[in-house]
Motif scaffolding. Structure first.
Motif, PDB file in Angstrom:
ATOM      1  N   ARG A   1      31.360  33.333  37.919  1.00  0.00           N
ATOM      2  CA  ARG A   1      29.920  33.339  37.671  1.00  0.00           C
ATOM      3  C   ARG A   1      29.709  33.177  36.176  1.00  0.00           C
ATOM      4  NH1 ARG A   1      31.046  37.382  41.021  1.00  0.00           N
ATOM      5  NH2 ARG A   1      30.983  38.911  39.334  1.00  0.00           N
ATOM      6  N   PHE A   2      29.199  32.026  35.786  1.00  0.00           N
ATOM      7  CA  PHE A   2      28.946  31.782  34.364  1.00  0.00           C
ATOM      8  C   PHE A   2      27.810  30.773  34.223  1.00  0.00           C
ATOM      9  CE2 PHE A   2      32.070  28.657  35.683  1.00  0.00           C
ATOM     10  CZ  PHE A   2      31.643  27.478  35.092  1.00  0.00           C
ATOM     11  N   THR A   3      27.149  30.822  33.085  1.00  0.00           N
ATOM     12  CA  THR A   3      26.078  29.881  32.777  1.00  0.00           C
ATOM     13  C   THR A   3      26.278  29.358  31.360  1.00  0.00           C
ATOM     14  OG1 THR A   3      24.487  30.984  34.221  1.00  0.00           O
ATOM     15  CG2 THR A   3      23.596  29.538  32.533  1.00  0.00           C
ATOM     16  N   PHE A   4      26.189  28.043  31.219  1.00  0.00           N
ATOM     17  CA  PHE A   4      26.268  27.423  29.902  1.00  0.00           C
ATOM     18  C   PHE A   4      24.851  27.078  29.470  1.00  0.00           C
ATOM     19  CE2 PHE A   4      26.962  23.375  27.421  1.00  0.00           C
ATOM     20  CZ  PHE A   4      27.392  24.023  26.264  1.00  0.00           C
ATOM     21  N   HIS A   5      24.433  27.608  28.317  1.00  0.00           N
ATOM     22  CA  HIS A   5      23.056  27.447  27.867  1.00  0.00           C
ATOM     23  C   HIS A   5      22.890  26.382  26.793  1.00  0.00           C
ATOM     24  CE1 HIS A   5      21.785  31.063  30.065  1.00  0.00           C
ATOM     25  NE2 HIS A   5      22.948  31.571  29.702  1.00  0.00           N
ATOM     26  N   GLY A   6      23.966  25.746  26.387  1.00  0.00           N
ATOM     27  CA  GLY A   6      23.836  24.760  25.315  1.00  0.00           C
ATOM     28  C   GLY A   6      23.510  25.463  24.011  1.00  0.00           C
ATOM     29  N   TYR A   7      22.381  25.095  23.406  1.00  0.00           N
ATOM     30  CA  TYR A   7      21.974  25.671  22.122  1.00  0.00           C
ATOM     31  C   TYR A   7      20.905  26.752  22.318  1.00  0.00           C
ATOM     32  CZ  TYR A   7      24.329  21.633  20.082  1.00  0.00           C
ATOM     33  OH  TYR A   7      25.268  20.691  19.734  1.00  0.00           O
ATOM     34  N   LEU A   8      21.026  27.820  21.559  1.00  0.00           N
ATOM     35  CA  LEU A   8      20.014  28.873  21.559  1.00  0.00           C
ATOM     36  C   LEU A   8      18.944  28.532  20.518  1.00  0.00           C
ATOM     37  CD1 LEU A   8      22.173  32.135  21.802  1.00  0.00           C
ATOM     38  CD2 LEU A   8      21.250  30.703  23.638  1.00  0.00           C
ATOM     39  N   PRO A   9      17.799  29.219  20.547  1.00  0.00           N
ATOM     40  CA  PRO A   9      16.767  28.956  19.536  1.00  0.00           C
ATOM     41  C   PRO A   9      17.314  29.153  18.117  1.00  0.00           C
ATOM     42  CG  PRO A   9      15.885  30.302  21.306  1.00  0.00           C
ATOM     43  CD  PRO A   9      17.365  30.229  21.530  1.00  0.00           C
TER      44      PRO A   9
ATOM     45  N   ALA B   1      27.552  31.463  28.052  1.00  0.00           N
ATOM     46  CA  ALA B   1      28.246  30.600  27.094  1.00  0.00           C
ATOM     47  C   ALA B   1      27.250  29.696  26.386  1.00  0.00           C
ATOM     48  CB  ALA B   1      29.296  29.757  27.822  1.00  0.00           C
ATOM     49  N   PHE B   2      27.508  29.424  25.109  1.00  0.00           N
ATOM     50  CA  PHE B   2      26.615  28.573  24.334  1.00  0.00           C
ATOM     51  C   PHE B   2      27.338  28.055  23.100  1.00  0.00           C
ATOM     52  CE2 PHE B   2      25.763  33.067  24.290  1.00  0.00           C
ATOM     53  CZ  PHE B   2      26.031  33.449  22.982  1.00  0.00           C
ATOM     54  N   ILE B   3      26.736  27.053  22.474  1.00  0.00           N
ATOM     55  CA  ILE B   3      27.301  26.459  21.269  1.00  0.00           C
ATOM     56  C   ILE B   3      26.235  26.456  20.181  1.00  0.00           C
ATOM     57  CG2 ILE B   3      29.009  24.991  22.417  1.00  0.00           C
ATOM     58  CD1 ILE B   3      26.998  22.707  22.350  1.00  0.00           C
ATOM     59  N   GLU B   4      26.634  26.037  18.999  1.00  0.00           N
ATOM     60  CA  GLU B   4      25.706  25.942  17.881  1.00  0.00           C
ATOM     61  C   GLU B   4      26.138  24.783  16.989  1.00  0.00           C
ATOM     62  OE1 GLU B   4      23.029  25.682  16.377  1.00  0.00           O
ATOM     63  OE2 GLU B   4      22.442  27.786  16.458  1.00  0.00           O
ATOM     64  N   THR B   5      25.205  24.233  16.245  1.00  0.00           N
ATOM     65  CA  THR B   5      25.560  23.251  15.225  1.00  0.00           C
ATOM     66  C   THR B   5      26.532  23.936  14.271  1.00  0.00           C
ATOM     67  OG1 THR B   5      23.379  22.227  15.418  1.00  0.00           O
ATOM     68  CG2 THR B   5      24.641  21.774  13.407  1.00  0.00           C
ATOM     69  N   PRO B   6      27.695  23.316  13.983  1.00  0.00           N
ATOM     70  CA  PRO B   6      28.749  24.016  13.225  1.00  0.00           C
ATOM     71  C   PRO B   6      28.304  24.713  11.941  1.00  0.00           C
ATOM     72  CG  PRO B   6      29.650  22.023  14.154  1.00  0.00           C
ATOM     73  CD  PRO B   6      28.177  22.001  14.472  1.00  0.00           C
TER      74      PRO B   6
ATOM     75  N   LEU C   1      32.692  27.542  20.422  1.00  0.00           N
ATOM     76  CA  LEU C   1      32.034  27.978  21.656  1.00  0.00           C
ATOM     77  C   LEU C   1      31.983  29.494  21.642  1.00  0.00           C
ATOM     78  CD1 LEU C   1      31.017  27.134  24.602  1.00  0.00           C
ATOM     79  CD2 LEU C   1      33.347  27.691  25.328  1.00  0.00           C
ATOM     80  N   PHE C   2      30.834  30.062  21.972  1.00  0.00           N
ATOM     81  CA  PHE C   2      30.656  31.507  22.051  1.00  0.00           C
ATOM     82  C   PHE C   2      30.414  31.895  23.512  1.00  0.00           C
ATOM     83  CE2 PHE C   2      29.217  30.057  17.921  1.00  0.00           C
ATOM     84  CZ  PHE C   2      29.777  30.959  17.037  1.00  0.00           C
ATOM     85  N   LEU C   3      31.064  32.970  23.943  1.00  0.00           N
ATOM     86  CA  LEU C   3      30.885  33.460  25.312  1.00  0.00           C
ATOM     87  C   LEU C   3      30.807  34.987  25.276  1.00  0.00           C
ATOM     88  CD1 LEU C   3      33.670  31.408  25.267  1.00  0.00           C
ATOM     89  CD2 LEU C   3      32.910  31.156  27.625  1.00  0.00           C
ATOM     90  N   PHE C   4      30.021  35.570  26.176  1.00  0.00           N
ATOM     91  CA  PHE C   4      30.052  37.034  26.279  1.00  0.00           C
ATOM     92  C   PHE C   4      29.796  37.480  27.704  1.00  0.00           C
ATOM     93  CE2 PHE C   4      25.478  36.536  25.060  1.00  0.00           C
ATOM     94  CZ  PHE C   4      24.876  37.274  26.071  1.00  0.00           C
ATOM     95  N   LEU C   5      30.257  38.688  27.983  1.00  0.00           N
ATOM     96  CA  LEU C   5      30.066  39.332  29.288  1.00  0.00           C
ATOM     97  C   LEU C   5      29.735  40.788  29.036  1.00  0.00           C
ATOM     98  CD1 LEU C   5      30.257  39.107  32.416  1.00  0.00           C
ATOM     99  CD2 LEU C   5      32.651  39.824  32.182  1.00  0.00           C
TER     100      LEU C   5
ATOM    101  N   ALA D   1      31.628  14.240  21.240  1.00  0.00           N
ATOM    102  CA  ALA D   1      32.796  15.108  21.424  1.00  0.00           C
ATOM    103  C   ALA D   1      32.801  15.649  22.843  1.00  0.00           C
ATOM    104  CB  ALA D   1      32.787  16.262  20.420  1.00  0.00           C
ATOM    105  N   GLY D   2      33.986  15.683  23.445  1.00  0.00           N
ATOM    106  CA  GLY D   2      34.112  16.263  24.774  1.00  0.00           C
ATOM    107  C   GLY D   2      33.539  15.396  25.871  1.00  0.00           C
ATOM    108  N   CYS D   3      33.001  16.041  26.903  1.00  0.00           N
ATOM    109  CA  CYS D   3      32.530  15.333  28.095  1.00  0.00           C
ATOM    110  C   CYS D   3      31.076  14.898  27.950  1.00  0.00           C
ATOM    111  CB  CYS D   3      32.659  16.237  29.323  1.00  0.00           C
ATOM    112  SG  CYS D   3      34.360  16.652  29.724  1.00  0.00           S
ATOM    113  N   PRO D   4      30.782  13.643  28.291  1.00  0.00           N
ATOM    114  CA  PRO D   4      29.397  13.189  28.201  1.00  0.00           C
ATOM    115  C   PRO D   4      28.506  13.888  29.219  1.00  0.00           C
ATOM    116  CG  PRO D   4      30.753  11.555  29.308  1.00  0.00           C
ATOM    117  CD  PRO D   4      31.689  12.608  28.788  1.00  0.00           C
ATOM    118  N   ALA D   5      27.227  13.974  28.877  1.00  0.00           N
ATOM    119  CA  ALA D   5      26.189  14.551  29.735  1.00  0.00           C
ATOM    120  C   ALA D   5      26.243  16.076  29.820  1.00  0.00           C
ATOM    121  CB  ALA D   5      26.224  13.947  31.148  1.00  0.00           C
ATOM    122  N   ILE D   6      27.114  16.717  29.021  1.00  0.00           N
ATOM    123  CA  ILE D   6      27.157  18.178  28.939  1.00  0.00           C
ATOM    124  C   ILE D   6      26.657  18.563  27.547  1.00  0.00           C
ATOM    125  CG2 ILE D   6      28.566  20.264  29.102  1.00  0.00           C
ATOM    126  CD1 ILE D   6      28.458  18.685  31.693  1.00  0.00           C
TER     127      ILE D   6
END
Length: 245
Positions: free
Chosen positions: A140-148, A173-178, A233-237, A95-100
């Protein structure tokens, strides 16, 4: 005409809904249809997409080589074999862009090391769409992929990321297995400061698309939409110390 020895990074729809195909540009669809060699995250998912876009060749004549997080590094060279033979090669995520947040980054790195041309094609990206719609800091943002996954480790990581966000005013920003979205959302509401701005971007470009940004205190008071089994997708500031928290 496709130049020989080029790795093409091909975005795919974020949603499985048929109308999500409309997010793929004519240029991108042409690129798909010109290629017969692909490296994919899941062959079944890739075959379904190639049928939907009416690839001119029978699916059985296409080469779909899987690449997962478990693929040995030594095997990457064999995945690049079509490039060495003068063919174009397409890289697809599920899903979406490869390598992200996807194992394709390893193949891209191997292609650079081997001296092959790498061409990124434009298409849907949940990270960019969610950041655009969030109203949070977009410079200024950082995408962390998956959290623990374990709750204690996840909460500790959220505390760490909130401190970082507050200190440098950076969107996290981060995502999770649905199927674990609900657990992550609960951790966000329990762990983050009441004034931290939290955005939930659900099913982007899909039929159940929903994006909302509000302080954590509001999320705690009001019911949230169903997130179970929907890509989110979850994001916070976090507010800086000089802004009232």
């Amino acid at each position: 005409m496709i130049p020989h020895g080029t790795l093409y990074l091909l975005p795919v729809p974020l949603s499985e809904a048929p109308e999500a195909l409309l997010t793929l540009s004519p240029r991108l669809l042409d690129r798909f249809r010109q290629l017969s060699f692909f490296v994919v995250e899941t062959p079944k998912t890739a075959r379904r997409l190639l049928k939907q876009i009416d690839h001119p060749l029978p699916i059985a004549q296409l080469t779909l080589s899987p690449l997962t997080r478990e693929t040995p590094t030594a095997q990457l060279e064999s995945l690049l074999a079509p490039l060495r033979q003068g063919h174009g090669l397409g890289l697809l995520s599920d899903a979406g862009c490869p390598a992200i947040a996807d194992p394709g980054a390893r193949l891209v790195n191997a292609a650079h090391t081997a001296g092959f041309r790498v061409v990124p094609e434009t298409g849907p990206s949940s990270l960019l769409l969610g950041l655009m719609a969030s109203g949070l800091e977009g410079q200024r943002f950082t995408f962390h992929g998956y959290l623990p996954t374990p709750e204690i480790a996840r909460n500790a990581r959220l505390v760490e990321l909130e401190k970082r966000s507050r200190a440098v005013q950076e969107t996290q920003a981060f995502i999770e297995t649905p199927y674990r979205n609900e657990a992550l959302f609960a951790s966000l509401c329990r762990t983050l400061h009441a004034t931290t701005q939290l955005c939930v971007a659900r099913d982007l470009t899909g039929p159940q698309e929903w994006v909302w940004t509000a302080p954590v205190s509001e999320w705690q008071r009001h019911p949230h939409p169903d997130l179970h089994h929907l890509p989110t997708l979850f994001l916070f500031l976090a507010r800086s110390s000089g802004r009232g928290d």
